[in-house]
Design a protein around this motif. Structure first.
Motif, PDB file in Angstrom:
ATOM      1  N   GLU A  69       0.846  -1.191   0.000  1.00 49.34           N
ATOM      2  CA  GLU A  69       0.000   0.000   0.000  1.00 49.34           C
ATOM      3  C   GLU A  69       0.884   1.244   0.000  1.00 49.34           C
ATOM      4  N   TYR A  70       0.535   2.154  -0.896  1.00 45.70           N
ATOM      5  CA  TYR A  70       1.228   3.432  -0.990  1.00 45.70           C
ATOM      6  C   TYR A  70       0.203   4.551  -0.926  1.00 45.70           C
ATOM      7  N   GLN A  71       0.621   5.683  -0.377  1.00 46.71           N
ATOM      8  CA  GLN A  71      -0.257   6.848  -0.303  1.00 46.71           C
ATOM      9  C   GLN A  71       0.089   7.785  -1.461  1.00 46.71           C
ATOM     10  N   TYR A  72      -0.939   8.186  -2.215  1.00 47.34           N
ATOM     11  CA  TYR A  72      -0.744   9.108  -3.336  1.00 47.34           C
ATOM     12  C   TYR A  72      -0.536  10.507  -2.777  1.00 47.34           C
ATOM     13  N   LEU A  73       0.576  11.146  -3.165  1.00 47.51           N
ATOM     14  CA  LEU A  73       0.898  12.482  -2.663  1.00 47.51           C
ATOM     15  C   LEU A  73       0.522  13.591  -3.648  1.00 47.51           C
ATOM     16  N   TYR A  74       1.068  13.517  -4.873  1.00 54.11           N
ATOM     17  CA  TYR A  74       0.782  14.556  -5.867  1.00 54.11           C
ATOM     18  C   TYR A  74       1.178  14.068  -7.254  1.00 54.11           C
ATOM     19  N   ALA A  75       0.693  14.775  -8.278  1.00 57.74           N
ATOM     20  CA  ALA A  75       1.028  14.437  -9.665  1.00 57.74           C
ATOM     21  C   ALA A  75       2.248  15.247 -10.093  1.00 57.74           C
ATOM     22  N   ASP A  76       3.114  14.611 -10.878  1.00 64.72           N
ATOM     23  CA  ASP A  76       4.310  15.269 -11.384  1.00 64.72           C
ATOM     24  C   ASP A  76       4.446  14.909 -12.861  1.00 64.72           C
ATOM     25  N   GLY A  77       3.821  15.698 -13.738  1.00 62.25           N
ATOM     26  CA  GLY A  77       3.831  15.413 -15.167  1.00 62.25           C
ATOM     27  C   GLY A  77       3.022  14.161 -15.467  1.00 62.25           C
ATOM     28  N   GLU A  78       3.662  13.174 -16.103  1.00 67.85           N
ATOM     29  CA  GLU A  78       2.985  11.918 -16.425  1.00 67.85           C
ATOM     30  C   GLU A  78       3.148  10.873 -15.321  1.00 67.85           C
ATOM     31  N   SER A  79       3.674  11.288 -14.185  1.00 70.99           N
ATOM     32  CA  SER A  79       3.893  10.367 -13.071  1.00 70.99           C
ATOM     33  C   SER A  79       3.100  10.814 -11.854  1.00 70.99           C
ATOM     34  N   LEU A  80       2.861   9.856 -10.967  1.00 68.63           N
ATOM     35  CA  LEU A  80       2.248  10.127  -9.677  1.00 68.63           C
ATOM     36  C   LEU A  80       3.290   9.827  -8.612  1.00 68.63           C
ATOM     37  N   LYS A 106      -7.604  11.532  -5.386  1.00 71.68           N
ATOM     38  CA  LYS A 106      -7.092  12.803  -4.894  1.00 71.68           C
ATOM     39  C   LYS A 106      -5.992  12.547  -3.870  1.00 71.68           C
ATOM     40  N   GLU A 107      -5.284  13.590  -3.482  1.00 64.34           N
ATOM     41  CA  GLU A 107      -4.161  13.452  -2.570  1.00 64.34           C
ATOM     42  C   GLU A 107      -4.593  12.745  -1.290  1.00 64.34           C
ATOM     43  N   GLY A 108      -3.733  11.839  -0.813  1.00 61.65           N
ATOM     44  CA  GLY A 108      -4.002  11.133   0.429  1.00 61.65           C
ATOM     45  C   GLY A 108      -4.664   9.774   0.254  1.00 61.65           C
ATOM     46  N   VAL A 109      -5.097   9.432  -0.970  1.00 62.02           N
ATOM     47  CA  VAL A 109      -5.757   8.157  -1.225  1.00 62.02           C
ATOM     48  C   VAL A 109      -4.718   7.033  -1.193  1.00 62.02           C
ATOM     49  N   THR A 110      -5.098   5.879  -0.664  1.00 58.35           N
ATOM     50  CA  THR A 110      -4.207   4.728  -0.599  1.00 58.35           C
ATOM     51  C   THR A 110      -4.359   3.888  -1.860  1.00 58.35           C
TER      52      THR A 110
END
Length: 188
Positions: A69-80, A106-110
């Protein structure tokens, strides 16, 4: 090397140089012909489904896949950019691995991410549904709950979805990340 008879549904294997996941596996013994395995497999990179027959003794390369499990922080171009919740290491995940679900996170989603031999991410899975706020939609009219008529609404991340007439600006709604469909209105 393992044989085809060692496979089961959900296993990852390398087939023609590509990583595929076994979706369906059937052992068939038709009449007076030899037995064979009919395998339906999905390519994890492009999502294409292929079917093939294998003899029971054919060798296949079963991959060792680890999910975390990873927490989504932010988008950076074509990467998350995602962070491991235990070690706080950050990884860059290709947007294409999430498919259309990338529009509804959105930010914070697992996220559940699968790695081949602990190195490169091969699949990523968003939660089945998320709660988001409506930024703008036409005002609802009282009594518009009986029909199944839908209207456009813009979410907090700028994505447009179809919602029932009674949903207003500022409401929080639950969305299915696989289809982008409205599920229900959420009360705080």
């Amino acid at each position: 090397m393992a044989t085809v008879s060692d496979l089961s549904k959900g296993n990852f294997m390398r087939y023609n140089g590509e990583v595929v996941q076994v979706e369906e596996l059937q052992h068939r013994t038709p009449g007076n012909l030899r037995a064979f395995y009919q395998i339906k497999m999905r390519n994890v990179r492009n999502g294409k489904v292929a079917e093939n027959r294998f003899r029971p003794g054919d060798e296949v390369e079963i991959l060792r896949v680890e999910t975390k499990e990873y927490q989504y922080l932010y988008a950076d171009g074509e990467s998350l950019v995602c962070m491991d919740n235990e070690t706080f290491d950050q990884i860059y995940l290709d947007r294409a691995l999430l498919g259309d679900a990338v529009n509804y996170i959105k930010e914070g989603v697992t996220l559940l991410i699968a790695f081949e031999n602990g190195e490169s991410a091969i699949t990523a899975e968003a939660p089945s549904h998320v709660t988001m706020e409506i930024q703008y939609t036409e005002p609802g009219v009282q009594g518009d709950t009986a029909t199944r008529t839908l209207k456009s609404a813009t979410l907090e991340n700028g994505v447009e979805v179809r919602v029932p007439l009674f949903v207003n600006t500022g409401d929080k709604i639950k969305i299915d990340t696989r289809t982008g469909a409205y599920i229900e209105r959420v009360k705080e």
